[in-house]
Scaffold this motif. Structure first.
Motif, PDB file in Angstrom:
ATOM      1  N   ASP A 267       0.819  -1.215   0.000  1.00 24.27           N
ATOM      2  CA  ASP A 267       0.000   0.000   0.000  1.00 24.27           C
ATOM      3  C   ASP A 267       0.855   1.269   0.000  1.00 24.27           C
ATOM      4  O   ASP A 267       2.023   1.273   0.387  1.00 24.27           O
ATOM      5  CB  ASP A 267      -0.908  -0.007   1.227  1.00 24.27           C
ATOM      6  N   TYR A 268       0.232   2.357  -0.405  1.00 24.97           N
ATOM      7  CA  TYR A 268       0.861   3.674  -0.411  1.00 24.97           C
ATOM      8  C   TYR A 268       1.189   4.113   1.019  1.00 24.97           C
ATOM      9  O   TYR A 268       0.342   4.058   1.905  1.00 24.97           O
ATOM     10  CB  TYR A 268      -0.091   4.715  -1.002  1.00 24.97           C
ATOM     11  N   GLN A 269       2.409   4.590   1.241  1.00 21.55           N
ATOM     12  CA  GLN A 269       2.735   5.066   2.587  1.00 21.55           C
ATOM     13  C   GLN A 269       1.965   6.331   2.936  1.00 21.55           C
ATOM     14  O   GLN A 269       1.699   6.604   4.101  1.00 21.55           O
ATOM     15  CB  GLN A 269       4.249   5.290   2.716  1.00 21.55           C
ATOM     16  N   ASP A 270       1.571   7.107   1.924  1.00 27.46           N
ATOM     17  CA  ASP A 270       0.858   8.339   2.255  1.00 27.46           C
ATOM     18  C   ASP A 270      -0.557   8.065   2.765  1.00 27.46           C
ATOM     19  O   ASP A 270      -1.212   8.960   3.284  1.00 27.46           O
ATOM     20  CB  ASP A 270       0.826   9.301   1.062  1.00 27.46           C
ATOM     21  N   HIS A 271      -1.037   6.821   2.634  1.00 27.32           N
ATOM     22  CA  HIS A 271      -2.337   6.483   3.213  1.00 27.32           C
ATOM     23  C   HIS A 271      -2.289   6.509   4.736  1.00 27.32           C
ATOM     24  O   HIS A 271      -3.329   6.499   5.392  1.00 27.32           O
ATOM     25  CB  HIS A 271      -2.781   5.097   2.729  1.00 27.32           C
ATOM     26  N   TYR A 272      -1.086   6.534   5.286  1.00 26.91           N
ATOM     27  CA  TYR A 272      -0.920   6.587   6.738  1.00 26.91           C
ATOM     28  C   TYR A 272      -0.626   8.015   7.229  1.00 26.91           C
ATOM     29  O   TYR A 272      -0.553   8.232   8.433  1.00 26.91           O
ATOM     30  CB  TYR A 272       0.223   5.664   7.173  1.00 26.91           C
ATOM     31  N   TYR A 273      -0.427   8.944   6.294  1.00 27.39           N
ATOM     32  CA  TYR A 273      -0.080  10.312   6.684  1.00 27.39           C
ATOM     33  C   TYR A 273      -1.347  11.105   7.015  1.00 27.39           C
ATOM     34  O   TYR A 273      -2.315  11.062   6.257  1.00 27.39           O
ATOM     35  CB  TYR A 273       0.658  11.040   5.557  1.00 27.39           C
ATOM     36  N   PRO A 274      -1.352  11.860   8.111  1.00 29.33           N
ATOM     37  CA  PRO A 274      -2.513  12.712   8.408  1.00 29.33           C
ATOM     38  C   PRO A 274      -2.621  13.823   7.366  1.00 29.33           C
ATOM     39  O   PRO A 274      -1.618  14.424   6.980  1.00 29.33           O
ATOM     40  CB  PRO A 274      -2.198  13.266   9.798  1.00 29.33           C
ATOM     41  N   SER A 275      -3.829  14.074   6.883  1.00 28.01           N
ATOM     42  CA  SER A 275      -4.015  15.068   5.829  1.00 28.01           C
ATOM     43  C   SER A 275      -3.562  16.453   6.267  1.00 28.01           C
ATOM     44  O   SER A 275      -3.066  17.247   5.450  1.00 28.01           O
ATOM     45  CB  SER A 275      -5.484  15.105   5.397  1.00 28.01           C
ATOM     46  N   GLU A 276      -3.706  16.752   7.572  1.00 22.92           N
ATOM     47  CA  GLU A 276      -3.312  18.069   8.066  1.00 22.92           C
ATOM     48  C   GLU A 276      -1.818  18.334   7.899  1.00 22.92           C
ATOM     49  O   GLU A 276      -1.379  19.482   7.872  1.00 22.92           O
ATOM     50  CB  GLU A 276      -3.682  18.208   9.552  1.00 22.92           C
ATOM     51  N   MET A 277      -1.040  17.285   7.782  1.00 29.25           N
ATOM     52  CA  MET A 277       0.409  17.415   7.677  1.00 29.25           C
ATOM     53  C   MET A 277       0.839  17.884   6.283  1.00 29.25           C
ATOM     54  O   MET A 277       1.947  18.402   6.113  1.00 29.25           O
ATOM     55  CB  MET A 277       1.055  16.067   8.009  1.00 29.25           C
ATOM     56  N   SER A 278      -0.031  17.707   5.283  1.00 23.32           N
ATOM     57  CA  SER A 278       0.235  18.163   3.910  1.00 23.32           C
ATOM     58  C   SER A 278       1.608  17.685   3.420  1.00 23.32           C
ATOM     59  O   SER A 278       2.456  18.490   3.025  1.00 23.32           O
ATOM     60  CB  SER A 278       0.143  19.690   3.829  1.00 23.32           C
ATOM     61  N   VAL A 279       1.804  16.378   3.443  1.00 22.87           N
ATOM     62  CA  VAL A 279       3.094  15.818   3.036  1.00 22.87           C
ATOM     63  C   VAL A 279       3.402  16.132   1.578  1.00 22.87           C
ATOM     64  O   VAL A 279       4.563  16.315   1.204  1.00 22.87           O
ATOM     65  CB  VAL A 279       3.134  14.295   3.286  1.00 22.87           C
ATOM     66  N   ASP A 280       2.368  16.235   0.741  1.00 28.42           N
ATOM     67  CA  ASP A 280       2.628  16.589  -0.657  1.00 28.42           C
ATOM     68  C   ASP A 280       3.299  17.955  -0.766  1.00 28.42           C
ATOM     69  O   ASP A 280       4.227  18.142  -1.559  1.00 28.42           O
ATOM     70  CB  ASP A 280       1.348  16.537  -1.487  1.00 28.42           C
ATOM     71  N   ALA A 281       2.863  18.901   0.068  1.00 28.08           N
ATOM     72  CA  ALA A 281       3.490  20.227   0.068  1.00 28.08           C
ATOM     73  C   ALA A 281       4.904  20.165   0.643  1.00 28.08           C
ATOM     74  O   ALA A 281       5.812  20.871   0.158  1.00 28.08           O
ATOM     75  CB  ALA A 281       2.640  21.211   0.870  1.00 28.08           C
ATOM     76  N   LEU A 282       5.105  19.331   1.663  1.00 24.07           N
ATOM     77  CA  LEU A 282       6.445  19.160   2.224  1.00 24.07           C
ATOM     78  C   LEU A 282       7.397  18.617   1.159  1.00 24.07           C
ATOM     79  O   LEU A 282       8.552  19.047   1.058  1.00 24.07           O
ATOM     80  CB  LEU A 282       6.412  18.201   3.417  1.00 24.07           C
ATOM     81  N   LEU A 283       6.895  17.679   0.361  1.00 26.74           N
ATOM     82  CA  LEU A 283       7.728  17.087  -0.686  1.00 26.74           C
ATOM     83  C   LEU A 283       8.073  18.112  -1.764  1.00 26.74           C
ATOM     84  O   LEU A 283       9.218  18.164  -2.240  1.00 26.74           O
ATOM     85  CB  LEU A 283       7.012  15.888  -1.313  1.00 26.74           C
ATOM     86  N   GLN A 284       7.094  18.912  -2.162  1.00 27.93           N
ATOM     87  CA  GLN A 284       7.378  19.917  -3.189  1.00 27.93           C
ATOM     88  C   GLN A 284       8.428  20.910  -2.695  1.00 27.93           C
ATOM     89  O   GLN A 284       9.357  21.271  -3.421  1.00 27.93           O
ATOM     90  CB  GLN A 284       6.099  20.650  -3.572  1.00 27.93           C
ATOM     91  N   THR A 285       8.289  21.344  -1.441  1.00 27.93           N
ATOM     92  CA  THR A 285       9.266  22.267  -0.856  1.00 27.93           C
ATOM     93  C   THR A 285      10.650  21.624  -0.811  1.00 27.93           C
ATOM     94  O   THR A 285      11.663  22.269  -1.128  1.00 27.93           O
ATOM     95  CB  THR A 285       8.836  22.667   0.567  1.00 27.93           C
ATOM     96  N   PHE A 286      10.695  20.358  -0.442  1.00 31.81           N
ATOM     97  CA  PHE A 286      11.959  19.623  -0.396  1.00 31.81           C
ATOM     98  C   PHE A 286      12.602  19.561  -1.771  1.00 31.81           C
ATOM     99  O   PHE A 286      13.812  19.768  -1.930  1.00 31.81           O
ATOM    100  CB  PHE A 286      11.695  18.219   0.146  1.00 31.81           C
ATOM    101  N   LEU A 287      11.817  19.268  -2.788  1.00 31.57           N
ATOM    102  CA  LEU A 287      12.348  19.166  -4.146  1.00 31.57           C
ATOM    103  C   LEU A 287      12.872  20.506  -4.653  1.00 31.57           C
ATOM    104  O   LEU A 287      13.786  20.547  -5.481  1.00 31.57           O
ATOM    105  CB  LEU A 287      11.257  18.648  -5.085  1.00 31.57           C
ATOM    106  N   ILE A 288      12.317  21.577  -4.146  1.00 36.07           N
ATOM    107  CA  ILE A 288      12.789  22.915  -4.527  1.00 36.07           C
ATOM    108  C   ILE A 288      14.053  23.280  -3.769  1.00 36.07           C
ATOM    109  O   ILE A 288      15.036  23.768  -4.339  1.00 36.07           O
ATOM    110  CB  ILE A 288      11.683  23.963  -4.283  1.00 36.07           C
ATOM    111  N   GLN A 289      14.054  23.016  -2.451  1.00 30.78           N
ATOM    112  CA  GLN A 289      15.179  23.425  -1.602  1.00 30.78           C
ATOM    113  C   GLN A 289      16.335  22.428  -1.606  1.00 30.78           C
ATOM    114  O   GLN A 289      17.481  22.808  -1.338  1.00 30.78           O
ATOM    115  CB  GLN A 289      14.682  23.655  -0.175  1.00 30.78           C
ATOM    116  N   LYS A 290      16.020  21.173  -1.835  1.00 36.74           N
ATOM    117  CA  LYS A 290      17.029  20.101  -1.952  1.00 36.74           C
ATOM    118  C   LYS A 290      17.862  19.918  -0.682  1.00 36.74           C
ATOM    119  O   LYS A 290      19.037  19.576  -0.739  1.00 36.74           O
ATOM    120  CB  LYS A 290      17.962  20.358  -3.142  1.00 36.74           C
ATOM    121  N   ASP A 291      17.264  20.109   0.478  1.00 39.03           N
ATOM    122  CA  ASP A 291      17.958  19.954   1.754  1.00 39.03           C
ATOM    123  C   ASP A 291      17.406  18.721   2.459  1.00 39.03           C
ATOM    124  O   ASP A 291      16.348  18.775   3.105  1.00 39.03           O
ATOM    125  CB  ASP A 291      17.756  21.210   2.612  1.00 39.03           C
ATOM    126  N   VAL A 292      18.122  17.604   2.347  1.00 43.91           N
ATOM    127  CA  VAL A 292      17.641  16.335   2.893  1.00 43.91           C
ATOM    128  C   VAL A 292      17.487  16.395   4.408  1.00 43.91           C
ATOM    129  O   VAL A 292      16.464  15.981   4.962  1.00 43.91           O
ATOM    130  CB  VAL A 292      18.594  15.186   2.503  1.00 43.91           C
TER     131      VAL A 292
END
Length: 321
Positions: A267-292
């Motif tokens: 299963d998708y790991q994001d199915h376990y992520y709380p929607s309030e956390m907005s992991v998709d937005a965290l990922l986009q920011t990460f891909l822009i900033q590139k700071d692991v």
């Protein structure tokens, strides 16, 4: 539904694929007696690819991460864009992330974190580092294009591959109905035996305890679960059936068929992520900033903030065992 309670309505439980029953049960925050969903159809996520383009150039389907990166280098060297992304729409950032996560981190990573047994910093570092690598093989500004743009570009042959799920097929084929397209499981490690198909339940049924006419509801669900009727849905949506049986799947799933038949799906790991956390937005920011390091630290901090009620529930359950 377990034991005597477990009926596929008028059908036996055996009509349902065990892999999808396992996926449904794994989504329980704490172990709960009984199963409360009859999975109907699922999707499959990994990498869509242009069959004709691969055949013309003699490219082989990669089975490991090293082979995938080498393939991208080869494609790029021939003046062709390996991947198209649609990362302007933040939800699409989750597609390759999930497809890689199923191989690179335990399927119950979120549950382990909730129990205090590990951290995302520990489990997600390799995943985050490899995810950044994909940027080298996409368009110059992957955040300038949304989902529809990416589907259109891939349909028009502007990239050899598109890391997305089977759910994108109708959109892609609406642009180019003649596109010869297939898919393969995203290889994220260097042991091909570790690969697993990223798949989740798209549609499932349940009958509430308060339902006043359960028998009528069961009749409707029996009808929907008949082979002929399921096949119609599968044909329309390029879906994966959650019922055992001889179904004709869309040709875009040919490359994933061995995993589906073996029940090798996670299963998708994001199915376990709380929607309030907005992991998709965290990922986009990460891909822009590139700071692991900053991304992983933020992931752990945000998890504790937005998941605290579930963490407390899990800990109380563990203490009461």
């Amino acid at each position: 539904m377990k034991g005597k309670r477990l009926k596929c309505f008028g059908l036996a439980l055996g009509c349902l694929a065990a892999s999808f029953l396992d996926i449904a049960e794994s989504l329980e925050l704490i172990p709960t007696e009984g199963t409360y969903i009859v999975p109907y159809v699922a999707n499959a996520a990994g990498i869509l690819y242009n069959r004709d383009m691969f055949a013309e150039h003699g490219w082989q389907i990669p089975e490991t991460w090293s082979e995938l990166i080498q393939l991208c280098e080869t494609i790029q060297g021939e003046g062709i864009l390996p991947f198209y992304f649609g990362w302007k729409d933040i939800w699409t950032c989750l597609a390759p992330w999930n497809a890689m996560a199923v191989e690179l981190s335990p399927s119950d990573t979120a549950k382990q974190v909730n129990r205090g047994q590990t951290t995302f910093t520990q489990e997600y570092r390799e995943l985050a580092e490899k995810y950044l690598n994909l940027l080298d093989y996409g368009p110059g500004d992957p955040f300038a294009y949304g989902y529809n743009d990416a589907c259109t570009a891939f349909a028009r042959g502007e990239a050899a591959m598109y890391p997305i799920g089977s759910y994108a097929a109708p959109q892609i084929l609406s642009v180019n109905p003649d596109l010869n397209m297939d898919s393969f499981v995203m290889p994220a490690g260097d042991n091909k035996e570790d690969r697993t198909l990223n798949s989740g339940i798209d549609l499932g049924f349940c009958v509430m305890a308060s339902c006043e006419n359960k028998e009528a509801a069961y009749e409707v669900l029996d009808f929907l679960l008949e082979y002929e009727n399921m096949q119609k849905y599968i044909d329309d949506q390029n879906a994966v059936p959650c019922r055992n049986g001889e179904f004709q799947l869309a040709s875009i799933l040919d490359g994933m068929l061995p995993f589906i038949e073996e029940g090798n799906m996670t299963d998708y790991q994001d199915h376990y992520y709380p929607s309030e956390m907005s992991v998709d937005a965290l990922l986009q920011t990460f891909l822009i900033q590139k700071d692991v390091d900053a991304f992983l630290a933020n992931f752990d901090t945000s998890w504790q903030r937005y998941n605290r009620d579930i963490i407390r529930m899990v800990q109380e359950y563990e203490q009461g065992r």
